[in-house]
Design a protein around this motif. Structure first.
Motif, PDB file in Angstrom:
ATOM      1  N   LEU A 148       0.830  -1.209   0.000  1.00  9.83           N
ATOM      2  CA  LEU A 148       0.000   0.000   0.000  1.00  9.83           C
ATOM      3  C   LEU A 148       0.865   1.260   0.000  1.00  9.83           C
ATOM      4  CD1 LEU A 148      -2.733  -1.077   2.593  1.00  9.83           C
ATOM      5  CD2 LEU A 148      -2.960  -0.971   0.101  1.00  9.83           C
ATOM      6  N   ILE A 149       1.921   1.246   0.799  1.00  9.03           N
ATOM      7  CA  ILE A 149       2.797   2.419   0.885  1.00  9.03           C
ATOM      8  C   ILE A 149       3.501   2.663  -0.448  1.00  9.03           C
ATOM      9  CG2 ILE A 149       4.918   3.291   1.946  1.00  9.03           C
ATOM     10  CD1 ILE A 149       3.995   1.929   4.548  1.00  9.03           C
ATOM     11  N   TYR A 150       4.037   1.608  -1.039  1.00 10.19           N
ATOM     12  CA  TYR A 150       4.795   1.767  -2.289  1.00 10.19           C
ATOM     13  C   TYR A 150       3.928   2.404  -3.373  1.00 10.19           C
ATOM     14  CZ  TYR A 150       7.561   0.614  -6.419  1.00 10.19           C
ATOM     15  OH  TYR A 150       8.268   0.692  -7.584  1.00 10.19           O
ATOM     16  N   TRP A 151       2.749   1.850  -3.598  1.00  7.83           N
ATOM     17  CA  TRP A 151       1.919   2.384  -4.669  1.00  7.83           C
ATOM     18  C   TRP A 151       1.346   3.741  -4.302  1.00  7.83           C
ATOM     19  CZ3 TRP A 151       3.093   0.501  -8.975  1.00  7.83           C
ATOM     20  CH2 TRP A 151       3.428  -0.839  -9.122  1.00  7.83           C
ATOM     21  N   GLY A 152       1.116   3.985  -3.012  1.00 10.06           N
ATOM     22  CA  GLY A 152       0.674   5.318  -2.604  1.00 10.06           C
ATOM     23  C   GLY A 152       1.733   6.377  -2.866  1.00 10.06           C
ATOM     24  N   VAL A 153       2.985   6.055  -2.540  1.00 12.43           N
ATOM     25  CA  VAL A 153       4.073   7.007  -2.789  1.00 12.43           C
ATOM     26  C   VAL A 153       4.300   7.179  -4.283  1.00 12.43           C
ATOM     27  CG1 VAL A 153       6.546   7.436  -2.454  1.00 12.43           C
ATOM     28  CG2 VAL A 153       5.176   6.548  -0.567  1.00 12.43           C
ATOM     29  N   ARG A 154       4.189   6.106  -5.064  1.00 16.13           N
ATOM     30  CA  ARG A 154       4.312   6.234  -6.512  1.00 16.13           C
ATOM     31  C   ARG A 154       3.239   7.157  -7.085  1.00 16.13           C
ATOM     32  NH1 ARG A 154       9.332   5.101  -8.113  1.00 16.13           N
ATOM     33  NH2 ARG A 154       9.861   2.893  -8.077  1.00 16.13           N
ATOM     34  N   ARG A 155       2.071   7.168  -6.449  1.00 10.69           N
ATOM     35  CA  ARG A 155       0.972   8.007  -6.948  1.00 10.69           C
ATOM     36  C   ARG A 155       1.097   9.455  -6.479  1.00 10.69           C
ATOM     37  NH1 ARG A 155      -1.944  11.282  -8.099  1.00 10.69           N
ATOM     38  NH2 ARG A 155      -4.158  11.259  -8.669  1.00 10.69           N
ATOM     39  N   TRP A 156       1.389   9.671  -5.197  1.00 10.73           N
ATOM     40  CA  TRP A 156       1.385  11.030  -4.647  1.00 10.73           C
ATOM     41  C   TRP A 156       2.769  11.575  -4.295  1.00 10.73           C
ATOM     42  CZ3 TRP A 156      -2.678   7.697  -2.841  1.00 10.73           C
ATOM     43  CH2 TRP A 156      -3.935   8.027  -3.358  1.00 10.73           C
ATOM     44  N   GLY A 157       3.803  10.749  -4.350  1.00 11.89           N
ATOM     45  CA  GLY A 157       5.167  11.213  -4.185  1.00 11.89           C
ATOM     46  C   GLY A 157       5.453  11.813  -2.820  1.00 11.89           C
ATOM     47  N   ARG A 158       6.241  12.875  -2.827  1.00  7.36           N
ATOM     48  CA  ARG A 158       6.684  13.499  -1.583  1.00  7.36           C
ATOM     49  C   ARG A 158       5.541  14.109  -0.786  1.00  7.36           C
ATOM     50  NH1 ARG A 158      12.198  14.882  -0.808  1.00  7.36           N
ATOM     51  NH2 ARG A 158      13.534  13.981  -2.423  1.00  7.36           N
ATOM     52  N   ARG A 159       4.444  14.414  -1.459  1.00  2.06           N
ATOM     53  CA  ARG A 159       3.297  14.963  -0.720  1.00  2.06           C
ATOM     54  C   ARG A 159       2.799  13.971   0.318  1.00  2.06           C
ATOM     55  NH1 ARG A 159      -1.063  16.505  -4.989  1.00  2.06           N
ATOM     56  NH2 ARG A 159      -0.225  14.599  -5.923  1.00  2.06           N
ATOM     57  N   LEU A 160       2.765  12.693  -0.058  1.00  2.00           N
ATOM     58  CA  LEU A 160       2.324  11.674   0.890  1.00  2.00           C
ATOM     59  C   LEU A 160       3.366  11.457   1.981  1.00  2.00           C
ATOM     60  CD1 LEU A 160       0.319   9.491   1.738  1.00  2.00           C
ATOM     61  CD2 LEU A 160       1.486   7.911   0.188  1.00  2.00           C
ATOM     62  N   VAL A 161       4.637  11.389   1.613  1.00  2.00           N
ATOM     63  CA  VAL A 161       5.689  11.171   2.596  1.00  2.00           C
ATOM     64  C   VAL A 161       5.720  12.321   3.595  1.00  2.00           C
ATOM     65  CG1 VAL A 161       8.152  10.780   2.929  1.00  2.00           C
ATOM     66  CG2 VAL A 161       7.013   9.847   0.914  1.00  2.00           C
ATOM     67  N   GLY A 162       5.512  13.540   3.095  1.00  2.50           N
ATOM     68  CA  GLY A 162       5.528  14.703   3.972  1.00  2.50           C
ATOM     69  C   GLY A 162       4.405  14.746   4.978  1.00  2.50           C
TER      70      GLY A 162
END
Length: 271
Positions: A148-162
């Protein structure tokens, strides 16, 4: 002047009238208040509901009182139940599927909300299900959450990590993105006890690593950390307190050694 104004306006009151022809010629014409940007912005600000500070304090006090009363009433019984391995295992046997689904679900949420500590969930897994099954359930939860995290970060990038991590964390591990043999270095960092596994799972989505590689690293790279927790909890549940203490001490030693190992890996990768 009145006749001239009526003549210029025409039968329909058309907008043919000029300012000079109006009876109030020479006066400044102000825009309607409703269309004034400043007035509209002020009106929007004024329409926001302001919660009184006393209400916030009152709600916080009530919540604290409820929490204290609940702990006073239920915590002793819950603690007595949790410290009885036979009772815990009887509950697990009675709710075989549900108990495992609940534990995996809690573990997935803990990995997704990376600010939550993972050790209590790992200890609970070892205590309730033993070393082998507890470890397997933790690994299954890690695989689901990592996907879930991998594909979420691939979709939203640094916005999600931040949303979960400060920029300083990204800067601290930025060297990983530019290192050679990224797969090997990432695996070594994951295997080192004490490194932030949940953050690294988010960070891996920002790198060039492919999904199967990230899934394998983020799942099996947690194995040393999970095993030390489940071993300690399983030994405690079996009444082998000596083995539990040894496992806890070993975990502490591994964390300290892991800190030195991480610095060595970082220096080597930066060179």
């Amino acid at each position: 002047m009145a006749r001239r104004w009526e003549r210029d306006m025409g039968d329909e009151g058309a907008p043919g009238a000029t300012v000079e022809a109006l009876p109030f010629a020479g006066a400044s014409v102000a825009p309607a208040c409703g269309s004034c940007p400043e007035r509209s912005a002020s009106r929007r600000r004024g329409s926001r509901v302001q919660v009184p500070r006393t209400a916030i304090v009152t709600i916080a006090v009530i919540a604290a009182v409820v929490a204290v009363v609940a702990c006073w009433k239920y915590l002793p019984g819950a603690y007595a139940w949790l410290t009885n391995p036979d009772a815990v295992r009887a509950f697990v046997a009675e709710h075989a599927v549900l108990s495992r689904l609940v534990l995996v679900g809690i573990n997935v949420v803990q990995v997704l909300l990376a600010f939550l500590p993972g050790e209590p969930v790992e200890l609970a897994s070892g205590y309730a299900f033993g070393l082998i099954e507890g470890t397997a359930l933790c690994l299954a939860a890690a695989a689901v959450a990592s996907s879930l995290i991998y594909w979420g970060v691939r979709r939203w990038g640094r916005r999600l990590v931040g949303k979960f991590f400060d920029r300083s964390m990204l800067d601290r591990y930025e060297w990983l993105r530019n290192t050679r043999k990224l797969e090997l270095i990432m695996l070594v960092v994951f295997l080192i006890p004490g490194t932030p596994k949940d953050f690294l799972t988010y960070f891996a989505g920002l790198t060039r690593l492919r999904f199967p590689v990230v899934l394998a690293i983020a799942t099996f790279g947690r194995l040393p950390s999970i095993v030390t927790s489940t071993v300690a909890a399983a030994a405690f549940g079996a009444g082998d307190y000596g083995a539990a203490v040894i496992a806890v001490v070993a975990a502490g030693v591994l964390i300290v050694a892991g800190g030195f190992a991480y610095r060595a890996v970082e220096r080597h990768a930066r060179a």
